[in-house]
Design a protein around this motif. Structure first.
Motif, PDB file in Angstrom:
ATOM      1  N   LEU A  64      -1.754  -8.527  -2.820  1.00 13.66           N
ATOM      2  CA  LEU A  64      -0.752  -9.487  -2.373  1.00 13.66           C
ATOM      3  C   LEU A  64      -0.885 -10.712  -3.265  1.00 13.66           C
ATOM      4  N   LEU A  81       5.051  -4.666   6.139  1.00 16.95           N
ATOM      5  CA  LEU A  81       4.748  -3.591   5.201  1.00 16.95           C
ATOM      6  C   LEU A  81       4.632  -2.237   5.895  1.00 16.95           C
ATOM      7  N   SER A 114      -0.441  -0.992  -5.818  1.00 11.74           N
ATOM      8  CA  SER A 114       0.810  -1.474  -5.237  1.00 11.74           C
ATOM      9  C   SER A 114       0.682  -2.978  -5.054  1.00 11.74           C
ATOM     10  N   TYR A 116       2.588  -6.729  -3.884  1.00 14.25           N
ATOM     11  CA  TYR A 116       3.613  -7.439  -3.118  1.00 14.25           C
ATOM     12  C   TYR A 116       3.518  -8.906  -3.481  1.00 14.25           C
ATOM     13  N   LEU A 152       6.846  -6.068  -5.374  1.00 12.00           N
ATOM     14  CA  LEU A 152       7.962  -6.136  -4.429  1.00 12.00           C
ATOM     15  C   LEU A 152       7.878  -7.480  -3.710  1.00 12.00           C
ATOM     16  N   ILE A 154       8.143 -10.115  -0.884  1.00 14.09           N
ATOM     17  CA  ILE A 154       8.158 -10.057   0.585  1.00 14.09           C
ATOM     18  C   ILE A 154       7.896 -11.457   1.130  1.00 14.09           C
TER      19      ILE A 154
END
Length: 157
Positions: A64, A81, A114, A116, A152, A154
């Motif tokens: 994050l 999420l 991944s 965010y 992504l 958020i």
């Protein structure tokens, strides 16, 4: 006198360049241990500091990228999420990023994680993020950060 980049910071610089970023990494005179310290040294708003935090999302490590002005509410952000979010232990952070806590960069990890990106970072024309070592940082923008991390955006509470 110019200082040599720490090997972790040099790896981040190479990764940034490979992803189309200018790759300039700045070595600070002292390590920064908090977003507030980094903001003070760089002379920027704390919200423009990008913290790279590793969490477990349903037991999978994720990154994050969070504004220095925010703390992550794991329950609310986990719901966004669509999973259970928990802070990763320090040993796992080092294992999955190859970088020390306090210097974790958004990029330059041994595997792609991944990622965010806190949407509130978009409010700042320039952002600063750690570059793989507690005394190394690089400048970027929200759009570029999303692009170089394949992140992504958020909302982070």
């Amino acid at each position: 006198m110019a200082r040599t980049l720490h090997p972790d910071a040099a790896n981040v610089a190479r990764t940034l360049i490979a992803r189309g970023h200018h790759g300039v990494v700045v070595t600070l005179d002292q390590p920064t241990h908090t977003a507030a310290e980094a903001a003070a040294i760089l002379g920027v708003d704390i919200g423009a500091i990008t913290k790279s935090l590793v969490f477990l999302l349903d037991d999978e490590p994720v990154v994050l990228l969070v504004s220095g002005a925010h703390q992550v509410d794991t329950e609310r952000t986990g719901k966004r999420l669509e999973g259970t979010l928990a802070r990763a232990p320090a040993s796992l952070v080092r294992e999955v990023t190859g970088q020390p806590i306090g210097g974790v960069a958004p990029v330059g990890h041994p595997t792609n994680l991944s990622t965010y990106v806190d949407a509130s970072l978009e409010a700042f024309p320039e952002l600063w993020a750690a570059a793989g070592h507690p005394d190394a940082v690089f400048r970027t923008t929200f759009r570029e950060l999303v692009r170089i991390t394949a992140g992504l955006p958020i909302d982070v509470d």
